[in-house]
Design a protein around this motif. Structure first.
Motif, PDB file in Angstrom:
ATOM      1  N   MET A 200      11.765  -7.130  -3.958  1.00  0.00           N
ATOM      2  CA  MET A 200      10.670  -7.732  -4.712  1.00  0.00           C
ATOM      3  C   MET A 200       9.380  -6.979  -4.407  1.00  0.00           C
ATOM      4  SD  MET A 200       9.387 -11.132  -2.662  1.00  0.00           S
ATOM      5  CE  MET A 200       8.519 -11.007  -1.097  1.00  0.00           C
ATOM      6  N   TYR A 201       8.329  -7.325  -5.175  1.00  0.00           N
ATOM      7  CA  TYR A 201       7.007  -6.786  -4.920  1.00  0.00           C
ATOM      8  C   TYR A 201       6.087  -7.903  -4.410  1.00  0.00           C
ATOM      9  CZ  TYR A 201       7.826  -2.164  -6.853  1.00  0.00           C
ATOM     10  OH  TYR A 201       8.274  -0.882  -7.058  1.00  0.00           O
ATOM     11  N   ALA A 202       5.141  -7.511  -3.578  1.00  0.00           N
ATOM     12  CA  ALA A 202       4.172  -8.462  -3.032  1.00  0.00           C
ATOM     13  C   ALA A 202       2.871  -7.734  -2.757  1.00  0.00           C
ATOM     14  CB  ALA A 202       4.695  -9.101  -1.749  1.00  0.00           C
ATOM     15  N   ILE A 203       1.797  -8.509  -2.646  1.00  0.00           N
ATOM     16  CA  ILE A 203       0.519  -7.951  -2.218  1.00  0.00           C
ATOM     17  C   ILE A 203       0.532  -7.837  -0.699  1.00  0.00           C
ATOM     18  CG2 ILE A 203      -1.949  -8.432  -1.954  1.00  0.00           C
ATOM     19  CD1 ILE A 203      -1.337  -7.389  -4.692  1.00  0.00           C
ATOM     20  N   THR A 204       0.404  -6.622  -0.222  1.00  0.00           N
ATOM     21  CA  THR A 204       0.384  -6.359   1.214  1.00  0.00           C
ATOM     22  C   THR A 204      -1.029  -5.966   1.650  1.00  0.00           C
ATOM     23  OG1 THR A 204       0.922  -4.016   0.964  1.00  0.00           O
ATOM     24  CG2 THR A 204       2.774  -5.564   1.102  1.00  0.00           C
ATOM     25  N   ILE A 205      -1.261  -6.023   2.964  1.00  0.00           N
ATOM     26  CA  ILE A 205      -2.562  -5.642   3.522  1.00  0.00           C
ATOM     27  C   ILE A 205      -2.294  -4.632   4.643  1.00  0.00           C
ATOM     28  CG2 ILE A 205      -4.747  -6.480   4.503  1.00  0.00           C
ATOM     29  CD1 ILE A 205      -3.970  -9.288   3.523  1.00  0.00           C
ATOM     30  N   PRO A 206      -2.082  -3.355   4.296  1.00  0.00           N
ATOM     31  CA  PRO A 206      -1.785  -2.353   5.338  1.00  0.00           C
ATOM     32  C   PRO A 206      -2.863  -2.278   6.406  1.00  0.00           C
ATOM     33  CG  PRO A 206      -1.329  -1.473   3.152  1.00  0.00           C
ATOM     34  CD  PRO A 206      -2.032  -2.777   2.953  1.00  0.00           C
ATOM     35  N   GLU A 207      -4.131  -2.386   5.992  1.00  0.00           N
ATOM     36  CA  GLU A 207      -5.257  -2.392   6.913  1.00  0.00           C
ATOM     37  C   GLU A 207      -6.294  -3.393   6.407  1.00  0.00           C
ATOM     38  OE1 GLU A 207      -5.616  -0.833   9.748  1.00  0.00           O
ATOM     39  OE2 GLU A 207      -3.806   0.409   9.629  1.00  0.00           O
ATOM     40  N   PRO A 208      -6.893  -4.207   7.290  1.00  0.00           N
ATOM     41  CA  PRO A 208      -7.921  -5.153   6.833  1.00  0.00           C
ATOM     42  C   PRO A 208      -9.102  -4.419   6.209  1.00  0.00           C
ATOM     43  CG  PRO A 208      -7.207  -5.657   9.084  1.00  0.00           C
ATOM     44  CD  PRO A 208      -6.620  -4.327   8.734  1.00  0.00           C
ATOM     45  N   GLY A 209      -9.755  -5.094   5.259  1.00  0.00           N
ATOM     46  CA  GLY A 209     -10.910  -4.468   4.621  1.00  0.00           C
ATOM     47  C   GLY A 209     -11.360  -5.225   3.394  1.00  0.00           C
ATOM     48  N   GLY A 210     -11.975  -4.503   2.466  1.00  0.00           N
ATOM     49  CA  GLY A 210     -12.457  -5.096   1.234  1.00  0.00           C
ATOM     50  C   GLY A 210     -11.325  -5.357   0.267  1.00  0.00           C
ATOM     51  N   PRO A 211     -11.645  -5.762  -0.947  1.00  0.00           N
ATOM     52  CA  PRO A 211     -10.606  -6.048  -1.936  1.00  0.00           C
ATOM     53  C   PRO A 211      -9.629  -4.891  -2.161  1.00  0.00           C
ATOM     54  CG  PRO A 211     -12.708  -6.889  -2.700  1.00  0.00           C
ATOM     55  CD  PRO A 211     -12.997  -6.104  -1.449  1.00  0.00           C
ATOM     56  N   GLU A 212     -10.121  -3.665  -1.990  1.00  0.00           N
ATOM     57  CA  GLU A 212      -9.250  -2.507  -2.180  1.00  0.00           C
ATOM     58  C   GLU A 212      -8.134  -2.422  -1.140  1.00  0.00           C
ATOM     59  OE1 GLU A 212     -12.426  -1.494   0.676  1.00  0.00           O
ATOM     60  OE2 GLU A 212     -12.412  -2.417  -1.323  1.00  0.00           O
ATOM     61  N   ALA A 213      -8.223  -3.237  -0.081  1.00  0.00           N
ATOM     62  CA  ALA A 213      -7.176  -3.258   0.946  1.00  0.00           C
ATOM     63  C   ALA A 213      -5.895  -3.923   0.462  1.00  0.00           C
ATOM     64  CB  ALA A 213      -7.690  -3.975   2.199  1.00  0.00           C
ATOM     65  N   LEU A 214      -5.954  -4.617  -0.675  1.00  0.00           N
ATOM     66  CA  LEU A 214      -4.786  -5.311  -1.212  1.00  0.00           C
ATOM     67  C   LEU A 214      -3.918  -4.326  -1.988  1.00  0.00           C
ATOM     68  CD1 LEU A 214      -6.616  -8.516  -2.505  1.00  0.00           C
ATOM     69  CD2 LEU A 214      -5.348  -8.268  -0.366  1.00  0.00           C
ATOM     70  N   VAL A 215      -2.658  -4.207  -1.571  1.00  0.00           N
ATOM     71  CA  VAL A 215      -1.756  -3.209  -2.159  1.00  0.00           C
ATOM     72  C   VAL A 215      -0.493  -3.894  -2.675  1.00  0.00           C
ATOM     73  CG1 VAL A 215      -0.410  -1.129  -1.726  1.00  0.00           C
ATOM     74  CG2 VAL A 215      -2.625  -1.431  -0.594  1.00  0.00           C
ATOM     75  N   TRP A 216      -0.187  -3.709  -3.952  1.00  0.00           N
ATOM     76  CA  TRP A 216       1.044  -4.215  -4.572  1.00  0.00           C
ATOM     77  C   TRP A 216       2.165  -3.256  -4.209  1.00  0.00           C
ATOM     78  CZ3 TRP A 216       2.669  -8.572  -6.560  1.00  0.00           C
ATOM     79  CH2 TRP A 216       3.691  -8.624  -7.505  1.00  0.00           C
ATOM     80  N   ASP A 217       3.135  -3.724  -3.409  1.00  0.00           N
ATOM     81  CA  ASP A 217       4.124  -2.813  -2.848  1.00  0.00           C
ATOM     82  C   ASP A 217       5.487  -3.489  -2.808  1.00  0.00           C
ATOM     83  OD1 ASP A 217       5.131  -0.503  -1.785  1.00  0.00           O
ATOM     84  OD2 ASP A 217       4.131  -0.685   0.157  1.00  0.00           O
ATOM     85  N   GLU A 218       6.516  -2.692  -2.753  1.00  0.00           N
ATOM     86  CA  GLU A 218       7.882  -3.224  -2.654  1.00  0.00           C
ATOM     87  C   GLU A 218       8.167  -3.623  -1.216  1.00  0.00           C
ATOM     88  OE1 GLU A 218      12.314  -2.275  -4.478  1.00  0.00           O
ATOM     89  OE2 GLU A 218      10.809  -0.669  -4.339  1.00  0.00           O
ATOM     90  N   VAL A 219       8.697  -4.836  -1.042  1.00  0.00           N
ATOM     91  CA  VAL A 219       8.968  -5.387   0.287  1.00  0.00           C
ATOM     92  C   VAL A 219      10.327  -6.089   0.249  1.00  0.00           C
ATOM     93  CG1 VAL A 219       6.510  -5.727   0.790  1.00  0.00           C
ATOM     94  CG2 VAL A 219       7.827  -7.590  -0.243  1.00  0.00           C
ATOM     95  N   PRO A 220      10.898  -6.411   1.413  1.00  0.00           N
ATOM     96  CA  PRO A 220      12.193  -7.109   1.418  1.00  0.00           C
ATOM     97  C   PRO A 220      12.091  -8.503   0.810  1.00  0.00           C
ATOM     98  CG  PRO A 220      11.734  -6.105   3.556  1.00  0.00           C
ATOM     99  CD  PRO A 220      10.467  -6.016   2.764  1.00  0.00           C
ATOM    100  N   ASP A 221      13.162  -8.924   0.148  1.00  0.00           N
ATOM    101  CA  ASP A 221      13.205 -10.277  -0.398  1.00  0.00           C
ATOM    102  C   ASP A 221      13.277 -11.299   0.733  1.00  0.00           C
ATOM    103  OD1 ASP A 221      13.336  -9.037  -2.811  1.00  0.00           O
ATOM    104  OD2 ASP A 221      15.158 -10.026  -3.494  1.00  0.00           O
TER     105      ASP A 221
END
Length: 327
Positions: free
Chosen positions: A1-22
């Motif tokens: 599935m895909y989810a919004i991830t936060i690889p590094e804390p920060g501003g709104p641009e820190a939100l990344v739509w990425d493939e992750v385990p179900d």
């Protein structure tokens, strides 16, 4: 599935739509195919690195969602695959799938679409637990809601009016105050131009508010105590105005007043289930009957969660901002 991830804390641009385990539904849980989630200020804090999920919770933001049950975990009864539901979450709502304790599920109310229902769980559970279960707002009393045009505020106005209370609100623009009035607010205070303590006292013949629902914390602490009526109850649910304030114990004693401070996210599952059960019993008939409706400002595709965060961060909305999963 895909989810919004936060690889590094920060501003709104820190939100990344990425493939992750179900996720997988564990004992007492259901797996929900998410149709929509909603943005809460706690999500902004998590994105900034200030509000990490409790141990064992999903690492993805999102404290409420709606969708359809995809699978039942062991020990779950009373629900079926395909049921349309909304849910109070500890995290994970910004995703295509989420595992939820069955006790935190609610059916989509009659008259609402599945995506609209995503605007309900967090705000209704917050308002009902704080204003009614803890502060015991009663018919004929006065409730002061700070941030009356927010998701929490718009729901608090409607619920308080439904039980026969008088409602005062603060908001920062005339447009927002007008929307609060449309929902039933009786006393409208522009916090940028007016002193809410003085305005409230004038409107209540000097009595003040029986219950105050406060999202500001330290910045408003002293003035909130001033604004309370005798035997008043201050319910603090946020700290947008800071975490440390000075409390006049003498004033509190003189009013025989009480202060409570709660969050939903960190509560044990059993407490959340009890709140959800109370909401289903007391609030869901009002929603299904058309007496209460979520106020939804806009829907934004979930992969573009950064835009939604900017809207909420700028307070450029009235009610809730929803995130809708891609088809």
């Amino acid at each position: 599935m895909y989810a919004i991830t936060i690889p590094e804390p920060g501003g709104p641009e820190a939100l990344v739509w990425d493939e992750v385990p179900d996720p997988v539904a564990g004992e007492g849980e259901v797996l929900v195919d998410v149709v929509a989630g909603a943005v809460n200020r706690a999500d902004l804090l998590q994105r900034q690195g200030f509000y990490n999920p409790p141990p064992g919770a999903s690492p993805y933001p999102g404290l409420e969602c709606s969708g359809r049950i995809a699978a039942l975990g062991p020990g779950v009864g009373g629900w079926a695959v395909g049921d349309e539901v909304c849910a109070l979450l500890t995290g994970g709502g910004y995703a295509e799938k989420v595992a939820v304790p069955a006790g935190q599920l609610l059916p989509v109310p009659q008259g609402l679409t599945v995506d609209q229902a995503a605007a309900l769980p967090e705000v209704v559970c917050t308002v009902w637990s704080n204003v009614f279960m803890i502060a015991h707002l009663r018919p004929g009393e006065t409730l002061l809601v700070h941030g009356g045009s927010s998701g929490i505020g718009t729901m608090a106005i409607q619920l308080a009016k439904a039980v026969g209370a008088r409602v005062a609100v603060t908001a920062g623009t005339e447009e927002k105050l007008e929307r609060c009035a449309e929902l039933g607010a009786d006393i409208l205070i522009n916090y940028r131009e007016q002193d809410f303590v003085a305005e409230l006292k004038q409107a209540t013949d000097g009595a003040g508010a029986d219950v105050i629902l406060d999202n500001m914390g330290a910045k408003y602490l002293d003035r909130n105590v001033q604004a309370l009526a005798v035997n008043g109850r201050l319910a603090i649910i946020g700290m947008q105005g800071g975490v440390k304030g000075e409390l006049n114990i003498g004033a509190l004693l003189g009013k025989r007043a009480a202060i409570s401070a709660t969050t939903l996210r960190a509560r044990p599952a059993a407490e959340k289930a009890a709140i959800v059960a109370a909401v289903r019993e007391h609030v869901w008939p009002l929603v299904s009957g058309g007496h209460i409706r979520p106020v939804i400002d806009r829907e934004i595709p979930m992969p573009d969660a950064a835009t939604a965060h900017r809207v909420v961060e700028d307070s450029g909305h009235i009610g809730k901002v929803l995130l809708v999963t891609p088809n």
